[in-house]
Structures are given as C-alpha cells and as structure tokens.
Write a protein that holds these residues in place. Structure first.
Motif, short mmCIF file in Angstrom:
data_model
loop_
_atom_site.label_atom_id
_atom_site.label_comp_id
_atom_site.label_asym_id
_atom_site.label_seq_id
_atom_site.Cartn_x
_atom_site.Cartn_y
_atom_site.Cartn_z
N MET A 189 0.82 -1.22 0.00
CA MET A 189 0.00 0.00 0.00
C MET A 189 0.85 1.27 0.00
N GLN A 190 2.16 1.13 -0.15
CA GLN A 190 3.03 2.30 -0.01
C GLN A 190 2.73 3.37 -1.04
N SER A 191 2.57 3.00 -2.29
CA SER A 191 2.26 4.00 -3.32
C SER A 191 0.93 4.67 -3.04
N PHE A 192 -0.06 3.89 -2.61
CA PHE A 192 -1.36 4.47 -2.33
C PHE A 192 -1.30 5.43 -1.16
N LEU A 193 -0.61 5.04 -0.08
CA LEU A 193 -0.46 5.92 1.08
C LEU A 193 0.27 7.19 0.67
N ASP A 194 1.30 7.06 -0.15
CA ASP A 194 2.09 8.21 -0.56
C ASP A 194 1.25 9.23 -1.34
N HIS A 195 0.29 8.74 -2.12
CA HIS A 195 -0.42 9.63 -3.03
C HIS A 195 -1.86 9.98 -2.62
N ILE A 196 -2.49 9.21 -1.73
CA ILE A 196 -3.86 9.55 -1.33
C ILE A 196 -3.89 10.89 -0.61
N TYR A 197 -2.73 11.33 -0.10
CA TYR A 197 -2.68 12.63 0.57
C TYR A 197 -2.98 13.78 -0.39
N HIS A 198 -2.74 13.62 -1.68
CA HIS A 198 -2.99 14.71 -2.63
C HIS A 198 -4.50 14.91 -2.87
N PRO A 199 -5.22 13.94 -3.41
CA PRO A 199 -6.66 14.16 -3.58
C PRO A 199 -7.39 14.27 -2.25
N GLY A 200 -6.89 13.56 -1.23
CA GLY A 200 -7.53 13.65 0.09
C GLY A 200 -7.44 15.05 0.66
N ALA A 201 -6.30 15.71 0.48
CA ALA A 201 -6.14 17.08 0.97
C ALA A 201 -7.08 18.03 0.24
N ILE A 202 -7.22 17.85 -1.07
CA ILE A 202 -8.12 18.71 -1.85
C ILE A 202 -9.56 18.54 -1.39
N LEU A 203 -9.99 17.29 -1.23
CA LEU A 203 -11.37 17.02 -0.81
C LEU A 203 -11.66 17.65 0.55
N HIS A 204 -10.72 17.50 1.49
CA HIS A 204 -10.95 18.06 2.83
C HIS A 204 -10.92 19.58 2.81
N TYR A 205 -9.98 20.16 2.07
CA TYR A 205 -9.83 21.61 2.01
C TYR A 205 -11.06 22.28 1.40
N LEU A 206 -11.59 21.69 0.35
CA LEU A 206 -12.71 22.31 -0.36
C LEU A 206 -14.08 21.85 0.15
N GLY A 207 -14.18 20.60 0.59
CA GLY A 207 -15.48 20.05 0.94
C GLY A 207 -15.70 19.80 2.42
N GLY A 208 -14.64 19.79 3.21
CA GLY A 208 -14.79 19.51 4.63
C GLY A 208 -14.75 18.01 4.90
N GLU A 209 -15.22 17.62 6.07
CA GLU A 209 -15.16 16.22 6.48
C GLU A 209 -16.12 15.37 5.65
N ILE A 210 -15.68 14.15 5.34
CA ILE A 210 -16.51 13.19 4.62
C ILE A 210 -17.28 12.37 5.64
N ASP A 211 -18.58 12.21 5.41
CA ASP A 211 -19.42 11.45 6.33
C ASP A 211 -19.41 9.97 5.97
N ARG A 212 -19.72 9.65 4.71
CA ARG A 212 -19.74 8.25 4.29
C ARG A 212 -19.29 8.13 2.84
N ALA A 213 -18.91 6.89 2.48
CA ALA A 213 -18.37 6.67 1.15
C ALA A 213 -18.59 5.23 0.72
N SER A 214 -18.59 5.03 -0.58
CA SER A 214 -18.54 3.69 -1.17
C SER A 214 -17.75 3.81 -2.47
N TYR A 215 -17.33 2.66 -3.02
CA TYR A 215 -16.53 2.74 -4.25
C TYR A 215 -16.70 1.47 -5.06
N GLU A 216 -16.36 1.56 -6.34
CA GLU A 216 -16.23 0.41 -7.23
C GLU A 216 -14.79 0.37 -7.73
#
Length: 363
Positions: A189-216
C-alpha cells in the motif's frame, strides 16, 4: 474572507529574523522541491542530516548548510534548532520514517515541517497531534495541493455568495489500489499511502469532512470511483484514474454550487462559470454570454521570469513553507497542513484499505 491574496515575496537575505533550521533527508524530491524554497523563506539552514554522509555534505555545499551529520539525534542535541524539516522515505515494513523523526524533533524542542504522508496509521497521526498539543510545538504536513494558487482561488469562489452552497465536488487523480487481499500489507500500500494525501487534501480543504463513502474497483488497472457524502450535505466523487495516459495532465477538480461552478485543470488553469441564463432554446444565434455572466479563466503566463510561473510557487512548495515559518515566527496557529487534516486523510486511507467494493462505510 478571502483565502487567496496576492503577496510580494521577500528573499531569504531580506528577513530581519530567521529560524535556525535543521533538515533531515537528502533525497531527490527534497533537492528539487524543498531545499530551494529556503531562498524565499526566513530560514537559516544550519545543518543537514542523512544516513549517507557524503550525500549530506554535497547538499550542504549546494544549499549553504554549515554542518552535516549522519545521526539525527546527534544533530538535534548539538544544534538545538528552532525548526526541523523532514523529507525521508519508508522503513522496510512500510512505516513512515518521518513519523518517529518528528517525535524526536519535538522532544528536542523544535517545531516540525514534514513531507506527506504524516504516518502509516490514523492512530500515529493522533499521537503526533497529542504530542504537539502537550509540547506546544507545531507539526505541519506538506499538503502542497491546498497551497496551489488555483486551488486557493477555487476555495474563494466556493465561499462566495454568488456561487451558492457547494452541492457537489469531483476530484480525478491517477492512482491504483491493490486488490483488497493485499491492502493489509503496508509495503503493498506504499504507493497508495504516498499519493492519497494529494486528492484527500483537496477534498478536505474544499469540501470539509466526509461522512460516508462507497466505491467500485476494477482489477484491470486498479482504478476506482468512489461516491462521497460530506458532513455539509454536499455529495462528491473521487475518481482514482489509474490507467490514464502518462502524457496527460494528472488531475482535475470540479466544484458545483447553485447555478455556478468552477474547474481546475492541470493544477494551474481555473475556469469559473458564473451564474448565467441558458439562451432561448432553438432561437439563440450566439453562444457569447453577457460580460457580467461570462466565464472567467485564470492561468499563468510562461514568458516572464516571474515567481508565479516557477513550479515552487505554482505547485505550492514555497507558500506551504512560508505558512509554517510564519506560524512559528509570529506564534500563530497553522490553518493548512494541520494534523487534523492528516487525520481526515487517514480516515480515507483506512476506508479504502478495509472496505470491499460496493459497500458503504461511515468514515
């Protein structure tokens, strides 16, 4: 209140007060993108530490550090820095080296700027947060995406009355996820951990806390699409677009309000579609909008030798280092790159790590 404001940059030698700084790490990313920011920040680089002593000495010659070390504990004890910058890698088990190094730096009395990821678990981030609160030392993670001028301006647009309430937010970023059976392995999971900080930071900065999620998820490339619901009531999506062409811009952000929306493409091109009426269907002869409702387009020019067309500014490196230094010098709180933001990103990391495709989870 506007988040994005124009400012004139001072050069390092123009500051009356500068922070005694040590740097742990002498790697390629730090060489390209972090050490050079000190030309524009109130930093007095007194020492560099790297396990490769020769490499540390080479960096010291290039960036003007006075001394070098191969042992960070020895450096911290001898130099007693005001601040420590950390850009390091991972241990063999996938743990983030910077996490324990940050603890050591705070124990030595220093404030810490550390490159993302903050840690390999939410618990470790929360432990750093508790340590920061007990010690009064600031710990900042380099969430550069939140310092992109285009993203800061997008934040302003979302906050404006004309935009209305944020109703949906979509971020695309090229990142694969391993099969679920492999996600308990931090090395996998190293690559994923290294890079989820980029879109994750954008989502939190612009949208605030996420309540729930699902994915395909698809095994073809490891790509995925997640649907999100923010605590604010906005909905969103995170498209981890593994498999896209390497010749294309990496990412795209689209924020939609009430009758207005804005898009950031390639990190530096912002289009704001202001409130406008649809032309009369079947009768409008021109696509040109009135001036007061026409789209606004922001993008840098690359002809002049300006700071804003330098990647250290366009990609947020200098602004994030300045934010950290000014918080320390002026004894004020960090507002971006915080450990609270890192906790929210680690919630997203844990969600992908432990959730089967198709399931909905509360974060």
């Amino acid at each position: 209140m506007l988040h994005h404001t124009q400012r004139e940059i001072r050069y390092n030698f123009e500051y009356d007060r500068r922070l005694r700084a040590c740097f742990i790490g002498a790697g390629g990313h730090a060489y390209r993108n972090v050490y050079p920011t000190f030309r524009y920040a109130p930093v007095d680089l007194i020492a560099i530490c790297d396990l490769d002593a020769a490499r540390a000495k080479g960096f010291a010659r290039t960036f003007g550090a006075e001394r070098t070390y191969a042992d960070h504990a020895e450096m911290l004890a001898a130099e007693k820095p005001d601040v420590v910058f950390i850009v390091t890698s991972y241990d063999q088990d996938g743990r983030v080296q910077a996490t324990r190094l940050a603890r050591d730096a705070v124990a030595a009395g220093a404030h810490v700027w550390m490159e993302k990821p903050t840690a390999a678990s939410r618990q470790e981030v929360e432990e750093l947060k508790a340590l920061s609160e007990r010690s009064g030392r600031r710990i900042m993670t380099g969430l550069k995406k939140t310092f992109f001028p285009a993203v800061e301006k997008l934040k302003d647009i979302i906050a404006s009355p004309e935009f209305g309430t944020l109703s949906s937010l979509v971020v695309r970023y090229p990142q694969a996820i391993p099969p679920l059976a492999d996600r308990a392995d931090l090395v996998a999971m190293q690559s994923f951990l290294d890079h989820i900080y980029h879109p994750g930071a954008i989502l939190h900065y612009l949208g605030g806390e996420i309540d729930r999620a699902s994915y395909e998820w698809t095994p073809v490339t490891g790509a995925s699409v997640a649907t999100l619901r923010f605590r604010s009531g906005a909905v969103g999506a995170l498209h981890l677009a593994a498999g896209q062409s390497g010749s294309a811009p990496l990412e795209r952000i689209e924020a939609i309000g009430e009758g207005s929306h804005a898009i950031v493409e390639n990190g530096c091109r912002l289009i704001h579609y202001r409130k406008a009426r649809l032309p009369a269907y079947g009768r409008a002869a021109s696509f040109i909008q009135p001036e007061e409702s026409a789209a606004l387009i922001y993008e840098p020019e690359f002809s002049l030798g300006q700071l804003y067309n330098n990647n250290m500014f366009t990609l947020g490196y200098v602004p994030e280092v300045l934010h950290f230094c000014e918080a320390v010098l002026e004894d004020k709180p960090l507002t971006k790159g915080t450990l609270d933001a890192a906790v929210e990103i680690m919630k997203l990391f844990d969600f992908y790590r432990t959730t089967e495709a198709g399931q909905t989870r509360t974060l």
